[in-house]
Scaffold this motif. Structure first.
Motif, PDB file in Angstrom:
ATOM      1  N   HIS A 194      -9.913  -8.670   4.916  1.00  0.00           N
ATOM      2  CA  HIS A 194      -8.787  -8.246   5.673  1.00  0.00           C
ATOM      3  C   HIS A 194      -7.455  -8.388   5.010  1.00  0.00           C
ATOM      4  CE1 HIS A 194      -7.920  -7.273  10.046  1.00  0.00           C
ATOM      5  NE2 HIS A 194      -6.418  -7.601   9.471  1.00  0.00           N
ATOM      6  N   SER A 195      -7.293  -9.594   4.442  1.00  0.00           N
ATOM      7  CA  SER A 195      -5.827  -9.655   3.738  1.00  0.00           C
ATOM      8  C   SER A 195      -5.671  -8.957   2.737  1.00  0.00           C
ATOM      9  CB  SER A 195      -5.895 -11.365   3.305  1.00  0.00           C
ATOM     10  OG  SER A 195      -6.481 -12.168   4.255  1.00  0.00           O
ATOM     11  N   ALA A 196      -6.389  -8.593   1.739  1.00  0.00           N
ATOM     12  CA  ALA A 196      -6.233  -7.826   0.885  1.00  0.00           C
ATOM     13  C   ALA A 196      -5.846  -6.237   1.282  1.00  0.00           C
ATOM     14  CB  ALA A 196      -7.512  -7.549  -0.118  1.00  0.00           C
ATOM     15  N   LEU A 197      -6.526  -5.792   2.227  1.00  0.00           N
ATOM     16  CA  LEU A 197      -6.115  -4.377   2.777  1.00  0.00           C
ATOM     17  C   LEU A 197      -4.785  -4.624   3.335  1.00  0.00           C
ATOM     18  CD1 LEU A 197      -9.822  -3.343   3.807  1.00  0.00           C
ATOM     19  CD2 LEU A 197      -8.458  -2.447   1.728  1.00  0.00           C
ATOM     20  N   THR A 198      -4.707  -5.510   4.191  1.00  0.00           N
ATOM     21  CA  THR A 198      -3.231  -5.615   4.847  1.00  0.00           C
ATOM     22  C   THR A 198      -2.125  -5.659   3.753  1.00  0.00           C
ATOM     23  OG1 THR A 198      -4.322  -6.890   6.398  1.00  0.00           O
ATOM     24  CG2 THR A 198      -1.630  -7.191   6.292  1.00  0.00           C
ATOM     25  N   ARG A 199      -2.309  -6.551   2.607  1.00  0.00           N
ATOM     26  CA  ARG A 199      -1.292  -6.488   1.599  1.00  0.00           C
ATOM     27  C   ARG A 199      -1.098  -5.114   1.030  1.00  0.00           C
ATOM     28  NH1 ARG A 199      -1.834 -11.447   2.556  1.00  0.00           N
ATOM     29  NH2 ARG A 199      -0.628 -10.864   4.411  1.00  0.00           N
ATOM     30  N   ASP A 200      -2.003  -4.255   0.907  1.00  0.00           N
ATOM     31  CA  ASP A 200      -2.115  -2.891   0.437  1.00  0.00           C
ATOM     32  C   ASP A 200      -1.300  -1.981   1.383  1.00  0.00           C
ATOM     33  OD1 ASP A 200      -3.493  -3.301  -1.855  1.00  0.00           O
ATOM     34  OD2 ASP A 200      -5.260  -2.308  -1.229  1.00  0.00           O
ATOM     35  N   ALA A 201      -1.406  -2.024   2.639  1.00  0.00           N
ATOM     36  CA  ALA A 201      -0.859  -1.371   3.541  1.00  0.00           C
ATOM     37  C   ALA A 201       0.605  -1.644   3.570  1.00  0.00           C
ATOM     38  CB  ALA A 201      -1.540  -1.561   5.028  1.00  0.00           C
ATOM     39  N   GLU A 202       1.103  -2.716   3.546  1.00  0.00           N
ATOM     40  CA  GLU A 202       2.372  -3.385   3.391  1.00  0.00           C
ATOM     41  C   GLU A 202       3.037  -2.908   2.338  1.00  0.00           C
ATOM     42  OE1 GLU A 202       2.072  -7.600   5.725  1.00  0.00           O
ATOM     43  OE2 GLU A 202       1.937  -7.608   3.595  1.00  0.00           O
ATOM     44  N   ASP A 203       2.283  -2.841   1.139  1.00  0.00           N
ATOM     45  CA  ASP A 203       3.021  -2.076  -0.203  1.00  0.00           C
ATOM     46  C   ASP A 203       3.147  -0.561  -0.192  1.00  0.00           C
ATOM     47  OD1 ASP A 203       3.205  -4.824  -1.021  1.00  0.00           O
ATOM     48  OD2 ASP A 203       1.405  -4.798  -2.064  1.00  0.00           O
ATOM     49  N   GLY A 204       2.738   0.124   0.857  1.00  0.00           N
ATOM     50  CA  GLY A 204       2.650   1.552   0.858  1.00  0.00           C
ATOM     51  C   GLY A 204       1.460   2.183   0.232  1.00  0.00           C
ATOM     52  N   THR A 205       0.573   1.564   0.184  1.00  0.00           N
ATOM     53  CA  THR A 205      -0.388   2.363  -0.300  1.00  0.00           C
ATOM     54  C   THR A 205      -1.158   3.413   0.710  1.00  0.00           C
ATOM     55  OG1 THR A 205      -1.448   0.089  -1.420  1.00  0.00           O
ATOM     56  CG2 THR A 205      -2.932   2.125  -0.868  1.00  0.00           C
ATOM     57  N   SER A 206      -1.468   4.443  -0.010  1.00  0.00           N
ATOM     58  CA  SER A 206      -1.678   5.751   0.621  1.00  0.00           C
ATOM     59  C   SER A 206      -2.936   5.721   1.600  1.00  0.00           C
ATOM     60  CB  SER A 206      -1.816   7.204  -0.153  1.00  0.00           C
ATOM     61  OG  SER A 206      -2.957   6.862  -1.128  1.00  0.00           O
ATOM     62  N   THR A 207      -2.868   6.407   2.735  1.00  0.00           N
ATOM     63  CA  THR A 207      -4.251   6.248   3.536  1.00  0.00           C
ATOM     64  C   THR A 207      -5.423   6.982   2.796  1.00  0.00           C
ATOM     65  OG1 THR A 207      -2.950   6.929   5.304  1.00  0.00           O
ATOM     66  CG2 THR A 207      -5.406   7.445   5.470  1.00  0.00           C
ATOM     67  N   PRO A 208      -5.403   7.771   1.827  1.00  0.00           N
ATOM     68  CA  PRO A 208      -6.687   8.272   0.900  1.00  0.00           C
ATOM     69  C   PRO A 208      -7.063   7.073   0.164  1.00  0.00           C
ATOM     70  CG  PRO A 208      -5.435  10.007   0.921  1.00  0.00           C
ATOM     71  CD  PRO A 208      -4.775   8.889   1.424  1.00  0.00           C
ATOM     72  N   MET A 209      -6.352   6.288  -0.484  1.00  0.00           N
ATOM     73  CA  MET A 209      -6.540   5.114  -1.389  1.00  0.00           C
ATOM     74  C   MET A 209      -7.031   4.056  -0.455  1.00  0.00           C
ATOM     75  SD  MET A 209      -7.015   3.802  -4.378  1.00  0.00           S
ATOM     76  CE  MET A 209      -6.075   5.204  -5.292  1.00  0.00           C
ATOM     77  N   LEU A 210      -6.477   3.671   0.785  1.00  0.00           N
ATOM     78  CA  LEU A 210      -6.921   2.552   1.596  1.00  0.00           C
ATOM     79  C   LEU A 210      -8.414   2.673   1.878  1.00  0.00           C
ATOM     80  CD1 LEU A 210      -3.754   1.787   3.901  1.00  0.00           C
ATOM     81  CD2 LEU A 210      -4.958   0.510   2.229  1.00  0.00           C
ATOM     82  N   LEU A 211      -8.554   4.292   2.129  1.00  0.00           N
ATOM     83  CA  LEU A 211     -10.160   4.630   2.894  1.00  0.00           C
ATOM     84  C   LEU A 211     -11.008   4.281   1.474  1.00  0.00           C
ATOM     85  CD1 LEU A 211      -9.552   7.942   4.689  1.00  0.00           C
ATOM     86  CD2 LEU A 211     -10.464   5.761   5.564  1.00  0.00           C
ATOM     87  N   ALA A 212     -10.704   4.573   0.320  1.00  0.00           N
ATOM     88  CA  ALA A 212     -11.328   4.485  -0.954  1.00  0.00           C
ATOM     89  C   ALA A 212     -11.654   2.976  -1.142  1.00  0.00           C
ATOM     90  CB  ALA A 212     -10.725   5.082  -2.143  1.00  0.00           C
ATOM     91  N   ARG A 213     -10.536   1.975  -1.135  1.00  0.00           N
ATOM     92  CA  ARG A 213     -10.726   0.519  -1.080  1.00  0.00           C
ATOM     93  C   ARG A 213     -11.599   0.068  -0.082  1.00  0.00           C
ATOM     94  NH1 ARG A 213      -8.886  -3.551  -4.388  1.00  0.00           N
ATOM     95  NH2 ARG A 213      -7.010  -4.195  -2.829  1.00  0.00           N
ATOM     96  N   SER A 214     -11.321   0.459   1.114  1.00  0.00           N
ATOM     97  CA  SER A 214     -12.271  -0.121   2.286  1.00  0.00           C
ATOM     98  C   SER A 214     -13.648   0.197   2.341  1.00  0.00           C
ATOM     99  CB  SER A 214     -11.416  -0.057   3.311  1.00  0.00           C
ATOM    100  OG  SER A 214     -11.268   1.322   3.864  1.00  0.00           O
ATOM    101  N   ARG A 215     -13.705   1.731   1.833  1.00  0.00           N
ATOM    102  CA  ARG A 215     -14.852   2.463   2.128  1.00  0.00           C
ATOM    103  C   ARG A 215     -15.253   2.677   3.593  1.00  0.00           C
ATOM    104  NH1 ARG A 215     -15.894  -0.339  -2.541  1.00  0.00           N
ATOM    105  NH2 ARG A 215     -16.714  -2.170  -1.825  1.00  0.00           N
ATOM    106  N   HIS A 216     -14.169   2.688   4.192  1.00  0.00           N
ATOM    107  CA  HIS A 216     -14.713   3.254   5.689  1.00  0.00           C
ATOM    108  C   HIS A 216     -14.601   4.802   5.817  1.00  0.00           C
ATOM    109  CE1 HIS A 216     -14.238  -0.318   7.807  1.00  0.00           C
ATOM    110  NE2 HIS A 216     -13.110  -0.692   7.324  1.00  0.00           N
ATOM    111  N   ALA A 217     -15.340   5.544   6.465  1.00  0.00           N
ATOM    112  CA  ALA A 217     -15.268   6.826   6.661  1.00  0.00           C
ATOM    113  C   ALA A 217     -14.357   7.537   7.411  1.00  0.00           C
ATOM    114  CB  ALA A 217     -16.877   7.098   7.080  1.00  0.00           C
ATOM    115  N   SER A 218     -13.630   6.454   8.401  1.00  0.00           N
ATOM    116  CA  SER A 218     -12.778   7.360   9.337  1.00  0.00           C
ATOM    117  C   SER A 218     -11.252   6.472   9.233  1.00  0.00           C
ATOM    118  CB  SER A 218     -13.361   7.009  10.685  1.00  0.00           C
ATOM    119  OG  SER A 218     -12.267   7.626  11.705  1.00  0.00           O
ATOM    120  N   VAL A 219     -10.233   7.191   9.358  1.00  0.00           N
ATOM    121  CA  VAL A 219      -8.950   6.822   9.292  1.00  0.00           C
ATOM    122  C   VAL A 219      -8.865   5.669  10.457  1.00  0.00           C
ATOM    123  CG1 VAL A 219      -6.297   7.145   9.676  1.00  0.00           C
ATOM    124  CG2 VAL A 219      -8.031   8.695   8.198  1.00  0.00           C
TER     125      VAL A 219
END
Length: 248
Positions: A194-219
């Protein structure tokens, strides 16, 4: 049980009960009257930057240091990381093959912190589970979960969670006394992801990359990470403090 546990286990129980009813083993449904519970979101799951920094300073073994660092750098689920095998690693590319949720084979990517520790953890092994227990595997353990070179078993999620929780009790309760440690609760492994993905989101990581990093199927599942963390909000408030601006 807390609300999250009830809401997770209730549909599982429902499927099992339905199967037993079809087999004629039971007639009634013991879950009648048991309803999903309101589960207000917990906005504090992402660890603060100082907590993450303190985590790396804990006096723990190489296995734990590597495992925790890999979890944080890859933002992967703990059970996926524990399924890594030595033969599935590509250290030069800082990635390895994992079995993701649903059974798909995917890549797990890490950074330099993990890369520095992996050679010592592998210790010239060429196959078998990456993360091993301290003792030899018990008789009857599945072959895939036993290292053929050391005869030690794959580290289980339950044991990995216990070790993390025990070592983070004082981090999770900063005003508690060390004498009270047995009565404290530490962090869960899920909070590293959770902490790693929150840091990614704060740093402006794109939605497609967040999906790839988290391996979630839905936004929709990214909503829990797309909120600024405690440090980000604290900086925002401090930067707009009138008294602080006057002193500057």
């Amino acid at each position: 049980m807390d609300a999250d546990t009830v809401n997770r286990e209730l549909p599982i129980a429902g499927k099992a009960i339905g199967w037993w009813q079809r087999q004629g083993r039971i007639v009634g449904d013991p879950t009648i009257g048991v309803e999903r519970r309101p589960a207000p979101p917990d906005r504090t799951k992402a660890l603060a930057e100082k907590q993450i920094a303190a985590l790396w300073r804990l006096d723990v073994g190489l296995r734990e240091k590597t495992f925790w660092k890999l979890l944080y750098e890859s933002a992967a689920r703990a059970d996926e990381v524990l399924c890594l095998n030595v033969e599935g690693l590509y250290p030069q590319d800082k990635r390895g093959k994992i079995t993701a949720k649903g059974g798909a084979t995917e890549w797990n990517h890490w950074q330099s912190g993990t890369a520095r520790r992996l050679p010592r953890l592998i210790a010239r092994r060429t196959r078998g589970p990456l993360f091993l227990t301290d003792r030899k595997a018990p008789a009857g353990a599945p072959t895939l979960d036993v290292c053929p070179e050391t005869s030690r078993a794959r580290l289980s999620y339950r044991r990995a969670e216990e070790i993390f929780e025990e070592n983070t009790r004082l981090l999770a309760n900063p005003i508690a006394s060390p004498e009270d440690i047995e009565n404290l609760d530490g962090f869960t492994l899920r909070r590293l992801r959770h902490s790693a993905l929150t840091r990614d989101a704060e740093d402006g990581t794109s939605t497609p990359m967040l999906l790839a990093r988290s391996r979630h199927a839905s936004v929709r599942f990214l909503e829990r990470y797309a909120r600024p963390g405690v440090d980000s909000v604290a900086r925002h408030v401090a930067e707009r403090d009138p008294a602080a601006r006057r002193r500057a």
